[in-house]
Structures are given as C-alpha cells and as structure tokens.
Write an enzyme that holds these catalytic residues in place. Structure first.
Site, PDB file in Angstrom:
ATOM      1  CB  CYS A  38      -0.914  -0.040   1.229  1.00  0.00           C
ATOM      2  SG  CYS A  38      -1.653   1.530   1.665  1.00  0.00           S
ATOM      3  CB  CYS A  41       0.431   1.798   4.149  1.00  0.00           C
ATOM      4  SG  CYS A  41      -1.261   1.194   3.975  1.00  0.00           S
TER       5      CYS A  41
END
Length: 287
Positions: A38, A41
């Site tokens: 991600c 993230c």
C-alpha cells in the site's frame, strides 16, 4: 514494541484483547491497519510512529498488517488500507480511512484529548525524596490561590487530597474539572480511587475482613472490601491478588465485579511493572 520506539507494536488476533482493548483502559491505542503493497501506508506509517514517539506514551500505536492478520481485518470490516481507529476504554471511539497529513493527525488526536506526556528523567538521575502528601496539599492550595484559573493545579490538588483521605473535597474538585481534564489519566485514577474510598465508607476493619476470608475463601464480598482496603492503603500487590482470586473463583460475580475491580485498581496503582504483570494474569484467566 521496538527498542527504537517503545510506544509502537505489532498487534495480532491472539493478543488483541489484551494488547489493545484492555490496554486502552489505561492509555489510548491508535490502531493502524496497513499492508506492505500500500503506497499511502508507506507515507502514513512513519508519521504515526513519529507522533507515537513524540507523545511519549500519550498514546500507543498498534500496527496490523492486514495480509498477515486477515481474520482480524475481517473482524473490523476493513475495506481499504490504510485505515486508522482510535480505541479508548475498550471501545472504538473514532477512525478514518486513508493517509492524513501530520497537521490533521495532530488535530484528530487533540480532538480526543490525546496529549503528549512529559519526558521521563534519565535512569541515572537522583530519585527525589517522596513528597509528604499533607505538605503537598499545602503547597498546591497556595498555588491554586495564586492561579485560580489553572485547572491542572486543581487536578493536582484533588489527587494530593485523596492521598490524605480528604475524599469529599477531592471529589468536589474532580467534579468541577473541564471536559478535557476530566478524561486525563490522572483524573481517571482519582475517580477510581474515589470509588474504592466510597466502597470502604462503612466497611468493617481490615482484621475482620481477613478473618472472614480465612474462614470462607469464597466470601467474595469480603474479598472485594479487603482488596479495596489494601489498594487504598498502598498494599497494591495484596489488593490485586484479592481481586484476581475473585476472578478465579467466580468471574461473573455481581455482573463481572472482579474484572471491573481489577481494571479500577490498574488505574490507581502507579507501579507499571506490577500492573503489567497482573494485566497478563487477568488475561490468562479470561481468555
């Protein structure tokens, strides 16, 4: 928790109840659901870890890798990452999807009363002599008179009064605290101590309670009073042991009173190592 940042740890399903839900009774827990693939993230995670270090225990950060903890992510119905949730007193109180900038993260934490804690003294610093509680009350009375609008001083005075047994005045001060301070860890500790003091208002003497427990180990009412008395009088481990024994004998006594008594005691007892040991013992009995 990591050596670099003791306020960050990886959360997993087997220990989630203990490490996150029970821990949130003592300190707010920010749960970061993330994944290695991600992109957002990778920008959010370091900022959250930086804030956890800066807040120095004002909150702890629980990291959940959704690929490794699919069952946990499913339980919380995580549909996208990153997703962040704030847990306080065993409940999810707020959260957000996506990566917020640092300024908005600070606003989010501040909105929920999450504040940095002062840095601790170095380990080799000389230990200050313990303060006499009565002298501390005198000092804080003078300080609050000099700064009548300083609510922090009033909270400090309430806690000092509790240590001297001046329960009614302490309760009055706690009742008048503004909302942000009323949820401060120190105020919650004071409330828990007040609860124990109220419980003991018409209680029998300690020796009578000890005799009752010795004669009938299953007398959980006597154990509860004896544990509360031990906590209030500074015999922290004895009090925690009484509450833990209640949990062993009948965890459902009076709608879960043994568990509630332990959690209240965790707020009052200031020995973090002792609290941690008994939190683990409680968790081993419950789960």
């Amino acid at each position: 928790m990591t050596e670099q940042n003791p306020h960050v740890f990886d959360a997993s399903l087997p220990t989630f109840e203990q490490d996150v839900l029970l821990r949130s009774k003592e300190v707010p827990v920010l749960v970061d659901f993330w994944a290695t693939w991600c992109g957002p993230c990778k920008s959010l995670g370091p900022v959250l870890e930086k804030l956890a270090a800066e807040f120095n225990g004002g909150f702890v950060l629980a990291k959940v890798d959704v690929d490794k903890e699919q069952q946990l992510a499913g339980y919380f119905q995580i549909k996208s990452v990153p997703t962040v949730m704030l847990v306080k007193d065993g409940q999810i109180v707020d959260g957000f999807p996506g990566a917020l900038p640092e300024g908005q993260l600070r606003q989010f934490l501040g909105h929920h009363g999450v504040q940095p804690r002062a840095a601790e003294e170095p380990a080799d610093a000389a230990e200050p002599a313990p303060l006499d509680p009565h002298e501390e009350v005198v000092r804080l009375r003078a300080a609050t008179q000099a700064e009548p609008d300083n609510e922090e001083l009033k909270l400090d005075l309430a806690l000092a009064l509790l240590r001297t047994g001046a329960v009614a005045e302490a309760e009055s001060l706690l009742d008048k605290l503004p909302a942000n301070l009323a949820q401060d860890d120190r105020a919650l500790r004071g409330r828990a101590r007040l609860g124990f003091a109220a419980l003991l208002k018409d209680a029998p003497p300690a020796e009578v309670l000890r005799q009752a427990v010795a004669a009938n180990p299953g007398d959980l009412r006597a154990r509860h009073l004896l544990g509360a008395l031990d906590i209030v009088e500074g015999r922290s481990q004895d009090g925690l042991e009484q509450f833990l024994e209640m949990l062993r004998i009948d965890r459902n006594f009076e709608d879960g009173l043994p568990r509630k008594a332990l959690i209240d005691a965790f707020r009052v007892v200031e020995d973090e190592d002792l609290v941690g040991a008994y939190r683990r013992k409680m968790a081993s009995l419950l789960f």
